[in-house]
Design a protein around this motif. Sequence first.
Motif, mmCIF file in Angstrom:
data_model
loop_
_atom_site.group_PDB
_atom_site.id
_atom_site.type_symbol
_atom_site.label_atom_id
_atom_site.label_comp_id
_atom_site.label_asym_id
_atom_site.label_seq_id
_atom_site.Cartn_x
_atom_site.Cartn_y
_atom_site.Cartn_z
ATOM 1 N N ARG B 132 1.858 5.788 10.563
ATOM 2 C CA ARG B 132 2.303 5.722 9.449
ATOM 3 C C ARG B 132 1.016 6.866 9.040
ATOM 4 O O ARG B 132 -0.620 6.242 9.219
ATOM 5 N N GLY B 133 0.934 8.160 8.376
ATOM 6 C CA GLY B 133 -0.151 8.641 7.560
ATOM 7 C C GLY B 133 -0.708 7.536 6.297
ATOM 8 O O GLY B 133 0.378 6.114 5.872
ATOM 9 N N VAL B 134 -2.050 7.227 5.942
ATOM 10 C CA VAL B 134 -2.316 6.344 4.287
ATOM 11 C C VAL B 134 -1.628 6.625 3.557
ATOM 12 O O VAL B 134 -1.309 6.334 2.611
ATOM 13 N N ASP B 135 -1.203 7.863 3.799
ATOM 14 C CA ASP B 135 -0.042 8.127 2.158
ATOM 15 C C ASP B 135 0.936 7.531 1.379
ATOM 16 O O ASP B 135 0.722 6.735 0.280
ATOM 17 N N ASP B 136 1.738 6.841 2.774
ATOM 18 C CA ASP B 136 2.487 5.291 2.144
ATOM 19 C C ASP B 136 1.859 4.543 2.076
ATOM 20 O O ASP B 136 2.909 3.485 2.078
ATOM 21 N N LEU B 137 0.935 3.794 1.777
ATOM 22 C CA LEU B 137 0.397 2.876 2.442
ATOM 23 C C LEU B 137 0.587 1.974 1.194
ATOM 24 O O LEU B 137 0.987 1.158 1.330
ATOM 25 N N GLU B 138 0.494 2.159 -0.524
ATOM 26 C CA GLU B 138 0.997 1.446 -1.418
ATOM 27 C C GLU B 138 2.681 0.645 -1.423
ATOM 28 O O GLU B 138 2.815 -0.169 -1.601
ATOM 29 N N GLN B 139 2.729 1.948 -1.142
ATOM 30 C CA GLN B 139 4.625 2.027 -1.119
ATOM 31 C C GLN B 139 5.080 1.505 0.184
ATOM 32 O O GLN B 139 6.276 0.140 -0.207
ATOM 33 N N PHE B 140 4.570 1.325 1.601
ATOM 34 C CA PHE B 140 4.346 0.112 2.375
ATOM 35 C C PHE B 140 4.838 -0.843 2.142
ATOM 36 O O PHE B 140 5.519 -1.438 2.601
ATOM 37 N N ILE B 141 3.157 -1.121 1.325
ATOM 38 C CA ILE B 141 2.714 -2.733 1.401
ATOM 39 C C ILE B 141 4.074 -3.390 0.099
ATOM 40 O O ILE B 141 3.589 -4.663 0.540
ATOM 41 N N LYS B 142 4.388 -2.310 -1.252
ATOM 42 C CA LYS B 142 5.058 -3.637 -1.257
ATOM 43 C C LYS B 142 6.481 -3.523 -1.197
ATOM 44 O O LYS B 142 7.051 -4.578 -0.872
ATOM 45 N N ASP B 143 6.777 -2.660 -0.403
ATOM 46 C CA ASP B 143 8.331 -2.723 0.771
ATOM 47 C C ASP B 143 8.533 -3.536 1.728
ATOM 48 O O ASP B 143 10.021 -4.353 1.895
#
Lengths: 223, 223
Positions: B132-143
């Motif tokens: 994935r691209g790093v834009d998704d990082l924060e959301q992904f970590i939480k999810d």
Amino acid sequence: MENREISKAVITRLPRYYRYLGELLESGVERISSNELSTRMKVTASQIRQDLNNFGGFGQQGYGYNVKYLYTEIGKILGIDRQHNLIIIGAGNLGQAIANYANFEKRGFIIKGMFDINPRLIGLVVRGIEIRGVDDLEQFIKDNDVQMAALTIPKTKAPEIADRLVNAGIKAIWNFAHVDLNVPDDVVVENVHLSESLMRLSYRVCSMQDRKKEEERKARGES
Amino acid sequence: MENREISKAVITRLPRYYRYLGELLESGVERISSNELSTRMKVTASQIRQDLNNFGGFGQQGYGYNVKYLYTEIGKILGIDRQHNLIIIGAGNLGQAIANYANFEKRGFIIKGMFDINPRLIGLVVRGIEIRGVDDLEQFIKDNDVQMAALTIPKTKAPEIADRLVNAGIKAIWNFAHVDLNVPDDVVVENVHLSESLMRLSYRVCSMQDRKKEEERKARGES
DNA sequence: TAGATTGTTAATCGATTAACAATC
DNA sequence: TAGATTGTTAATCGATTAACAATC
């Protein structure tokens, strides 16, 4: 001349000094005191001076250390001014990661060849280096004056290959296999056991969690 | 209960005990004395007993240690019995090498995702994991309830990404970038500085060479 | 019970830190 | 010369090893 044995702890720290001095050099800093370096690196000034004085007096009273000079000298101590001919055994991702890391070449580590057991990889070219079969190993080492080998193969194959490397005259093994190698006294092995590193991280994150829970419990009144 | 701080040296050795006990277990050894283990591992029996007794009495006088029990207990101490959700930032060779190392999953480290900045890598699938691209990082970590991140990106990008990871709630960073990260006290960082490891090897092979030359000189009559 | 081996205390060794005289 | 900072000795701290009483 007396052969002062340098402690392992000092040698571990040396490349870190080198890295910081390189950064200072890049940012145009000319001189630095042990005190300022100690603040940046989060070690004591005393330790810095002690460590350096194992190898000689590189500083000047009232002035500190000349960054460029110290950088060069530590480079010499680490042997980075010399050329090291290296081969990589194991052309998987880890072997390729090493092959692709350009900075190594800048520091005198020349990757002379790559080897693998997997016939499907043999013949492929990584960063201009052809992957060879291990049959050629001994001859190649002799022909190319190879002193170092990175071992990035599974632990089951590592001891056998290590023996062959030693017999072929290799003087240093950078061992990424999850096994301790048995080599003669005059061959040096540097282990990079990634799984052990990850376990240490796991330990530390768990004990951090435990500590926090403990504190929370205390904050809610003694249990 | 008193919070005895375990020394770093002990924690460093713990995964190695774990590895040896695992091998013993596989080869069907049921019990082992500190003395026999000391011979195999080339450490003192005293050190083994001291190390283990930091965590409790796992042995039995007159008998030694039960291999399976001790293996399990050290696993617990290292936190290998728990599940650790992991992401890999940097999908280059090194990141892929980690993703491909199956044993990690066996020990509770679950690779939840891979990220990269390079748009050409985004969308590719490694070992069933989409990059994935790093834009998704924060959301992904939480999810995905991610606590750990392996950082296999260049040193220039590492501090910025580390800050984002910390802010997103990551508790542990396995740092392969050649830079020291600044993180809060409750976030743990385990560094794997490969270039420093290679320099230590270089130092040791050079000092071995020097020692040999010295000896040769002495053998030919004092200089 | 006798033998073996741990758990643990005490002794040793080495590494880190502090202090300061030497000197740029 | 005065101030700064090293090189180095001395003090402290921590880790390793040795020894042995406890105990299975």
